[in-house]
Write an enzyme that holds these catalytic residues in place. Structure first.
Site, PDB file in Angstrom:
ATOM      1  N   ASP A   1      41.991  40.266  41.771  1.00 56.20           N
ATOM      2  CA  ASP A   1      41.692  38.830  41.715  1.00 56.20           C
ATOM      3  C   ASP A   1      40.753  38.440  42.878  1.00 56.20           C
ATOM      4  OD1 ASP A   1      42.848  36.279  40.117  1.00 56.20           O
ATOM      5  OD2 ASP A   1      42.680  35.748  42.231  1.00 56.20           O
TER       6      ASP A   1
ATOM      7  N   TYR B   1      38.310  28.675  45.535  1.00 55.58           N
ATOM      8  CA  TYR B   1      37.397  28.573  44.389  1.00 55.58           C
ATOM      9  C   TYR B   1      36.198  27.700  44.737  1.00 55.58           C
ATOM     10  CZ  TYR B   1      41.088  30.656  41.556  1.00 55.58           C
ATOM     11  OH  TYR B   1      42.022  31.514  41.052  1.00 55.58           O
TER      12      TYR B   1
ATOM     13  N   HIS C   1      46.952  41.400  34.515  1.00 55.43           N
ATOM     14  CA  HIS C   1      46.229  41.031  35.732  1.00 55.43           C
ATOM     15  C   HIS C   1      46.914  41.450  37.035  1.00 55.43           C
ATOM     16  CE1 HIS C   1      43.421  38.488  37.960  1.00 55.43           C
ATOM     17  NE2 HIS C   1      44.393  37.785  38.497  1.00 55.43           N
TER      18      HIS C   1
END
Ligand SMILES: *[C@@H]1O[C@H](CO)[C@@H](O)[C@H](O)[C@H]1NC(C)=O
Length: 462
Positions: A222, A371, A428
């Site tokens: 990630d 982000y 994930h």
């Protein structure tokens, strides 16, 4: 004939992109940037022991909020998780968290491994450090392991013993350094703008230097994968190998390659092996799936402080938001299940342990900012999405991962891919979902990196 033309176009474009990248002048982030409060000053650089503590007052307040939530909105009939977290199971979650989750026992579990903090560039950075016990003469290699969102160092708990315990089958052992990203877990958040993944890679390199490691292996999934990509690209002489379960490239060249592969079968065969083509094509299907899955990303990349208000105030809101992501990121098919399939892969306790860190530290908001601080024009203009690195890279990519990247897509940023293995039946969060598979792949990769260096050392001598 058409196929041949496509292949030629594809090759020409890829060569042109590579050439353009080599010529660009890429600025490095400031290695001494100060992210602490106020102006830069002398700080205590010692390494301090740390223990996780769930304060009584925090627990009492959390229970109150869980018990006093307003009525949940009735879910639409047969909607599974298609509209987001299905409220059918929310009451069970709230009740388990407030009545059955054993805070004392879970706190001890979190303290199973030795935790530390040290100040880097003005921020207290938290990390777990596990050293192996080895017979004399066995070399110990350090590896930095980075989690992403919405994880914490807990994601690696199940692999810590598998990776750090010495085995006679190997002629080396690993020392694990597992930090919380700035603004996540038990690390400080900054109050200044501009601390994105690229800048974080500088912080972690400084952390490794602080611990006495000049050369080390790295792993990340990630956001951890993106930070490792930056670290390997900015400091290739210090990273001896990079293992990842997330083959992410934000380089336009990778995506142009992907797009060209959608133009016809000949081109597609150049971009991805036939048996894995379904992970990338049809292009419209992939784009549609990404649109459906990544709404969270858009809001976190633009308005993290808006979504942060509710998540910091409501534990059950936080749970719904984060566990909906987990449900989606673990299995594509979970979207049609009323309970999101969450308990098929994880226990309630382990999902709540991770949430407890976000809740007790009240840092959902600061974690989301990664982000906004990375997916922005500063990174584009600095060319930080198009860096490339000669560091040997080994990938293992699961079929339910958010995104798959083939070797030709990744070669724009990783010029020495020693392995790109595709696996089935996982998602994930590979380290926590299938710890044995993850650990085996990581340990095998260390052997591949060592072989690669042995071969390359020979080349240099010639
Ligand atoms: C919680 O765990 C602790 C430590 O394992 C144990 O002593 C205690 O009895 C548990 N509490 C409950 C309510 O089960």
């Amino acid at each position: 004939m058409r196929g041949v033309t496509q292949v030629l176009v594809l090759c020409t474009v890829m060569v042109a992109i590579q050439a353009a990248m080599i010529e660009s002048n890429i600025p490095l982030p400031d290695e001494n940037a100060w992210w602490g409060p106020g102006e830069a000053k002398e700080v205590d650089t010692s390494i301090r022991s740390f223990k996780v503590r769930f304060q009584k007052k925090m627990i009492k307040d959390l229970r109150y909020r869980l018990k006093n939530h307003r009525p949940f909105t009735t879910p639409l009939i047969d909607s599974g998780f298609n509209y987001g977290f299905n409220s059918a199971t929310l009451e069970d979650w709230a009740s388990y968290w407030s009545n059955s989750y054993n805070f004392t026992e879970r706190e001890s579990y979190l303290n199973l491994y030795p935790h530390f903090k040290t100040n880097i560039q003005g921020l207290d950075i938290h990390f777990i450090r596990v050293r192996p016990v080895v017979p004399e003469g066995v070399p110990v290699f350090p590896i930095l392991m980075l989690h992403g969102w919405p994880s914490t160092p807990l994601e690696f708990y199940k692999v810590i013993p598998l990776l750090s315990e010495y085995s006679e089958e190997r002629d080396f052992a690993l020392e694990l350094i597992i930090p919380s990203l700035p603004g996540f877990g038990f690390s400080d958040a900054t109050s200044k703008q501009g601390l994105g993944a690229t800048e974080m890679s500088v912080i972690f390199r400084n952390l490794m230097h602080r611990l006495g490691f000049e050369k080390f292996y790295i792993h990340g999934g990630d956001w951890g994968a993106y930070i490792c990509y930056s670290l390997a690209s900015l400091f290739p002489d210090e990273v001896i190998g990079y293992f990842t379960n997330y083959g992410i490239s934000l380089s336009p060249a990778s995506w142009i390659t992907w797009f060209l592969g959608s133009l016809g079968e000949g081109a597609q065969n150049l971009v991805v092996q036939k048996e894995l083509a379904g992970r990338l094509y049809p292009a419209t299907t992939l784009l549609k799936e990404l649109m459906i899955k990544t709404g969270y990303l858009h809001i976190q990349a633009t308005k993290p402080d808006t979504i942060g208000v509710g998540m910091g105030d409501s534990p059950i809101g936080l749970l719904a938001y984060i566990l909906q992501f987990v449900s989606m990121a673990v299995r594509n098919a979970n979207i049609d299940k009323e309970d999101g399939g969450l308990l098929d892969h994880y226990s309630r306790d382990e999902l709540l342990d991770n949430l407890m860190i976000y809740w007790s530290q009240n840092n959902f908001n600061t974690a989301c900012r990664i982000y906004a601080e990375t997916l922005n024009m500063r990174n584009v203009n600095n060319g930080w999405f198009s860096l490339n690195t000669p560091v040997p890279v080994s990938l293992i990519q699961a079929d339910n991962e958010l995104l798959y990247m083939s070797t030709p897509m990744l070669q724009h940023i990783y010029t020495n891919i020693v392995q790109n293995k595709a696996i089935e039946g996982a998602g994930h969060f590979l380290a926590s979902e299938v710890p044995e598979v993850f650990s085996k792949a990581l340990l095998e990769s260390i052997d591949l990196f060592r072989d690669w260096h042995r071969k390359n050392a020979c080349k240099e001598e010639l």
